[in-house]
Scaffold this motif. Structure first.
Motif, PDB file in Angstrom:
ATOM      1  N   GLU A 189      38.746  36.335  47.800  1.00 18.47           N
ATOM      2  CA  GLU A 189      37.546  36.679  47.042  1.00 18.47           C
ATOM      3  C   GLU A 189      36.444  37.173  47.965  1.00 18.47           C
ATOM      4  N   SER A 190      36.265  36.471  49.067  1.00 19.75           N
ATOM      5  CA  SER A 190      35.231  36.861  50.026  1.00 19.75           C
ATOM      6  C   SER A 190      35.543  38.215  50.662  1.00 19.75           C
ATOM      7  N   PHE A 191      36.814  38.403  51.057  1.00 17.44           N
ATOM      8  CA  PHE A 191      37.206  39.644  51.720  1.00 17.44           C
ATOM      9  C   PHE A 191      37.124  40.831  50.764  1.00 17.44           C
ATOM     10  N   ASN A 192      37.546  40.616  49.513  1.00 14.72           N
ATOM     11  CA  ASN A 192      37.486  41.705  48.536  1.00 14.72           C
ATOM     12  C   ASN A 192      36.042  42.104  48.248  1.00 14.72           C
ATOM     13  N   ALA A 193      35.136  41.129  48.258  1.00 13.83           N
ATOM     14  CA  ALA A 193      33.720  41.434  48.051  1.00 13.83           C
ATOM     15  C   ALA A 193      33.216  42.372  49.152  1.00 13.83           C
ATOM     16  N   GLU A 194      33.656  42.102  50.382  1.00 10.72           N
ATOM     17  CA  GLU A 194      33.240  42.965  51.491  1.00 10.72           C
ATOM     18  C   GLU A 194      33.855  44.357  51.380  1.00 10.72           C
ATOM     19  N   LEU A 195      35.108  44.423  50.959  1.00  6.11           N
ATOM     20  CA  LEU A 195      35.774  45.722  50.791  1.00  6.11           C
ATOM     21  C   LEU A 195      35.106  46.551  49.702  1.00  6.11           C
ATOM     22  N   LEU A 196      34.656  45.870  48.653  1.00  9.10           N
ATOM     23  CA  LEU A 196      33.943  46.565  47.573  1.00  9.10           C
ATOM     24  C   LEU A 196      32.637  47.162  48.092  1.00  9.10           C
ATOM     25  N   LYS A 197      31.946  46.411  48.923  1.00 10.61           N
ATOM     26  CA  LYS A 197      30.688  46.907  49.493  1.00 10.61           C
ATOM     27  C   LYS A 197      30.930  48.141  50.366  1.00 10.61           C
ATOM     28  N   ARG A 198      32.085  48.184  50.999  1.00 10.87           N
ATOM     29  CA  ARG A 198      32.413  49.325  51.860  1.00 10.87           C
ATOM     30  C   ARG A 198      33.016  50.493  51.076  1.00 10.87           C
ATOM     31  N   LYS A 199      33.107  50.306  49.751  1.00  9.45           N
ATOM     32  CA  LYS A 199      33.594  51.348  48.845  1.00  9.45           C
ATOM     33  C   LYS A 199      35.031  51.765  49.153  1.00  9.45           C
ATOM     34  N   ASP A 208      38.849  52.103  48.196  1.00  8.77           N
ATOM     35  CA  ASP A 208      39.480  52.285  46.882  1.00  8.77           C
ATOM     36  C   ASP A 208      40.437  51.126  46.579  1.00  8.77           C
ATOM     37  N   LYS A 209      40.769  51.006  45.306  1.00  9.41           N
ATOM     38  CA  LYS A 209      41.511  49.848  44.821  1.00  9.41           C
ATOM     39  C   LYS A 209      42.890  49.714  45.463  1.00  9.41           C
ATOM     40  N   ALA A 210      43.625  50.815  45.591  1.00 12.13           N
ATOM     41  CA  ALA A 210      44.969  50.764  46.162  1.00 12.13           C
ATOM     42  C   ALA A 210      44.943  50.251  47.598  1.00 12.13           C
ATOM     43  N   ALA A 211      43.985  50.735  48.378  1.00 15.95           N
ATOM     44  CA  ALA A 211      43.867  50.302  49.773  1.00 15.95           C
ATOM     45  C   ALA A 211      43.447  48.835  49.850  1.00 15.95           C
ATOM     46  N   ARG A 212      42.555  48.442  48.941  1.00 13.83           N
ATOM     47  CA  ARG A 212      42.127  47.042  48.931  1.00 13.83           C
ATOM     48  C   ARG A 212      43.297  46.122  48.603  1.00 13.83           C
ATOM     49  N   TYR A 213      44.093  46.516  47.623  1.00 10.99           N
ATOM     50  CA  TYR A 213      45.239  45.680  47.238  1.00 10.99           C
ATOM     51  C   TYR A 213      46.203  45.508  48.405  1.00 10.99           C
ATOM     52  N   ALA A 214      46.474  46.592  49.119  1.00  9.21           N
ATOM     53  CA  ALA A 214      47.390  46.521  50.261  1.00  9.21           C
ATOM     54  C   ALA A 214      46.877  45.537  51.306  1.00  9.21           C
ATOM     55  N   CYS A 215      45.595  45.603  51.603  1.00  8.53           N
ATOM     56  CA  CYS A 215      44.993  44.693  52.584  1.00  8.53           C
ATOM     57  C   CYS A 215      45.037  43.248  52.101  1.00  8.53           C
TER      58      CYS A 215
END
Length: 297
Positions: free
Chosen positions: A230-240, A242-249
């Motif tokens: 949850e914390s990491f995804n929040a940071e990824l969202l702030k960095r804009k 995209d969803k596919a890249a976020r899911y992979a990470c």
């Protein structure tokens, strides 16, 4: 009053003068076939054990009436109810209750022997679950339920705030905005458990009926990883990102962290392990295996 669940059966425990009494009517549901408490009570071995227990703990026990009852044990026409037994002998080991929590209750010492009558395995599991309950009462801040409750809230606000600030503004359709939070939550579910909340409910209808969700059945290790996601995804969202890249990470991070936490048995840090070192918490990944099978059919 408390409840424990043993082999899928919920058993009520009440307190009488600071002593625990188990509902053996509940316990009987585990036994296959048509059996009744009276079948157990008419057994000579049962009566001998109760008689010795009453002799040790009950100075007002009526030994005369008990002797008459015990002499009839084994006869084909002998049958006695708990209520009748208590009235005649002034026993304190058994109680017959009516009303909302009605049923036959037995002092824990007697209840464990009743569990043995059902099966040796059932006796072991009911003692184990009772010990877990007492441990949680003694150390309320270490209880698994409390730990899970806290962990389920860790970083949740950070995550929802990030969705509100960086996902919602990009959505034009109001109806889709409503589902944005659930969609991001399900991405975390997929990254960690490989199934969505809906897939989990469909694969586990009995849990869903009890209003349990995928996170309620998770292990403590899984919830620690979820908080990190949850914390990491929040940071990824702030960095804009995209969803596919976020899911992979997130997926890679989830598998790596969970493997590591399981390897070092991180749950030891939250509460004592039971004898044998086995984890007593649930694990949503096990439930999700069924969801994955159903999804691929």
């Amino acid at each position: 009053m408390a409840k424990i669940t043993v082999k899928g059966t919920e058993i009520t425990i009440i307190s009488v003068e600071n002593e625990e009494y188990f509902c053996i009517t509940d316990m009987l549901k585990v036994k296959d076939g048509d059996f009744f408490v009276t079948d157990w009570l008419r057994n000579r071995n049962t009566l001998e054990y109760i008689g010795i227990w009453e002799q040790v703990y009950n100075p007002h026990f009526n030994y005369g009436e008990f002797a008459i009852i015990k002499n009839k044990a084994g006869l084909n026409n002998f049958k006695i109810s708990v209520k009748e037994f208590v009235e005649k002998t002034n026993a304190i080991s058994l109680q017959a209750k009516a009303g909302r929590y009605g049923g036959t209750y037995a002092h824990k010492d007697i209840a464990f022997e009743f569990a043995m009558w059902i099966s040796p395995e059932f006796k072991i599991y009911i003692i184990k679950e009772f010990q877990r309950l007492k441990e949680a009462e003694t150390n309320p801040m270490l209880g698994e339920w409390n730990v899970k409750r806290v962990l389920s809230k860790v970083n949740y606000t950070l995550h929802t705030d990030a969705v509100r600030d960086f996902v919602i503004p990009k959505i034009d359709v109001e109806r889709e905005k409503t589902y944005a939070y659930a969609d991001e939550a399900d991405m975390l579910n997929l990254a960690l458990w490989s199934c969505t909340a809906k897939q989990w409910r469909e694969a586990n209808p009995e849990h869903a009926k009890k209003n349990l969700n995928i996170r309620d059945t998770a292990s403590i290790n899984e919830l620690v990883v979820l908080a990190n996601l949850e914390s990491f995804n929040a940071e990824l969202l702030k960095r804009k990102i995209d969803k596919a890249a976020r899911y992979a990470c997130l997926h890679e991070m989830a598998q790596r962290q969970l493997t590591r936490l399981d390897a070092i048995d991180a749950e030891k840090g939250f509460r004592k392990l039971e004898r044998g070192g086995k984890r007593v918490s649930g694990r949503s990944s096990e439930y999700c295996k069924q969801a994955n099978k159903d999804a691929t059919r």
